[in-house]
Design a protein around this motif. Structure first.
Motif, PDB file in Angstrom:
ATOM      1  N   ARG A 158       0.604  -1.801  -0.415  1.00  0.00           N
ATOM      2  CA  ARG A 158       0.162  -0.237  -0.187  1.00  0.00           C
ATOM      3  C   ARG A 158       0.832   1.493   0.368  1.00  0.00           C
ATOM      4  N   ALA A 159       1.816   1.230   0.528  1.00  0.00           N
ATOM      5  CA  ALA A 159       2.626   2.666   0.736  1.00  0.00           C
ATOM      6  C   ALA A 159       3.488   2.476  -0.596  1.00  0.00           C
ATOM      7  N   GLY A 160       3.928   1.761  -1.238  1.00  0.00           N
ATOM      8  CA  GLY A 160       4.289   1.900  -2.210  1.00  0.00           C
ATOM      9  C   GLY A 160       3.689   2.253  -3.756  1.00  0.00           C
ATOM     10  N   TYR A 212       4.389  -0.973 -10.691  1.00  0.00           N
ATOM     11  CA  TYR A 212       4.747  -1.315  -9.529  1.00  0.00           C
ATOM     12  C   TYR A 212       4.089  -2.548  -8.589  1.00  0.00           C
ATOM     13  N   VAL A 213       3.350  -3.041  -9.406  1.00  0.00           N
ATOM     14  CA  VAL A 213       2.948  -4.209  -8.941  1.00  0.00           C
ATOM     15  C   VAL A 213       3.382  -5.439  -9.051  1.00  0.00           C
ATOM     16  N   VAL A 214       4.016  -5.428 -10.811  1.00  0.00           N
ATOM     17  CA  VAL A 214       4.789  -6.386 -11.123  1.00  0.00           C
ATOM     18  C   VAL A 214       5.608  -6.174 -10.645  1.00  0.00           C
ATOM     19  N   GLY A 215       6.605  -5.121 -10.491  1.00  0.00           N
ATOM     20  CA  GLY A 215       8.126  -5.248  -9.455  1.00  0.00           C
ATOM     21  C   GLY A 215       7.492  -5.672  -8.120  1.00  0.00           C
ATOM     22  N   TYR A 216       6.580  -5.265  -7.076  1.00  0.00           N
ATOM     23  CA  TYR A 216       6.379  -5.967  -5.799  1.00  0.00           C
ATOM     24  C   TYR A 216       6.111  -7.491  -6.019  1.00  0.00           C
ATOM     25  N   ALA A 217       5.668  -7.673  -7.097  1.00  0.00           N
ATOM     26  CA  ALA A 217       5.536  -9.143  -7.198  1.00  0.00           C
ATOM     27  C   ALA A 217       6.681 -10.005  -7.008  1.00  0.00           C
ATOM     28  N   GLY A 274     -10.394  -3.656 -12.969  1.00  0.00           N
ATOM     29  CA  GLY A 274      -9.093  -2.728 -13.184  1.00  0.00           C
ATOM     30  C   GLY A 274      -8.563  -3.751 -14.025  1.00  0.00           C
ATOM     31  N   SER A 275      -7.108  -3.759 -14.606  1.00  0.00           N
ATOM     32  CA  SER A 275      -6.430  -4.171 -15.461  1.00  0.00           C
ATOM     33  C   SER A 275      -5.959  -5.763 -15.171  1.00  0.00           C
ATOM     34  N   PHE A 276      -5.468  -5.493 -13.774  1.00  0.00           N
ATOM     35  CA  PHE A 276      -5.211  -7.353 -13.493  1.00  0.00           C
ATOM     36  C   PHE A 276      -6.009  -7.788 -13.318  1.00  0.00           C
TER      37      PHE A 276
END
Length: 173
Positions: A78-80, A137-142, A162-164
């Motif tokens: 969430r912070a990211g 960001y989501v892919v990097g976090y994953a 959304g997109s995912f």
């Protein structure tokens, strides 16, 4: 009854009528609000945090996709996500302004198709740039998660819009 008594009586009657009208309006407005937001079955189910058909309502929004992860991971996600959105605030503002411009141009007495298409192109570009940043960001976090945690995140993402979002396939007869 003298003139002063009649005048006083009229004043009290007027005040009484005004107070009663105010109270009746308040009760009526409150009853309408209750009926509109909670009174019928679907509204009551929504107020209770459930769907009348499916049980608990899912939380909406990408930030809730990490709810199945450990608290520290959820907080980091969430912070990211918040940081990415803060950094891309200009893109979000540009997108909003573009949609406002499109609506203004479409509502004009004379339609300027070229201007509408140009505003749509600017809006689309801002939307796409914002989406690319969030998805990146989501892919990097994953990529930082273990396979089991990544699967939990994927399940959370599939439940979001959304997109995912992955739609649930229809049941076959």
């Amino acid at each position: 009854m003298n003139h002063d008594d009649r005048s006083r009586l009229r004043t009290w009657m007027l005040l009484s009528v005004l107070l009663n009208a105010f109270l009746i309006g308040g009760v009526t407005g409150g009853a309408w609000w209750w009926w509109a937001s909670v009174g019928h079955a679907e509204g009551a189910a929504h107020a209770a945090g459930t769907s009348a058909i499916q049980g608990p309502l899912p939380q909406r929004g990408l930030r809730f996709a990490a709810d199945g992860l450990a608290p520290a991971q959820r907080q980091a996600f969430r912070a990211g996500l918040r940081d990415v959105r803060r950094e891309a605030a200009d893109l979000a503002r540009s997108s909003r302004e573009g949609r406002t411009e499109v609506a203004r141009l479409l509502a004009a007495p004379q339609l300027d198709r070229g201007a509408v298409e140009a505003a749509l192109a600017r809006t689309r570009a801002a939307d796409l740039a914002l989406r690319e940043r969030v998805e990146g960001y989501v892919v990097g976090y994953a990529a930082t998660l273990s396979p089991a945690d990544r699967l939990t995140l994927v399940q959370g993402l599939a439940a979001q819009q959304g997109s995912f979002h992955v739609p649930i396939p229809p049941a076959r007869p």
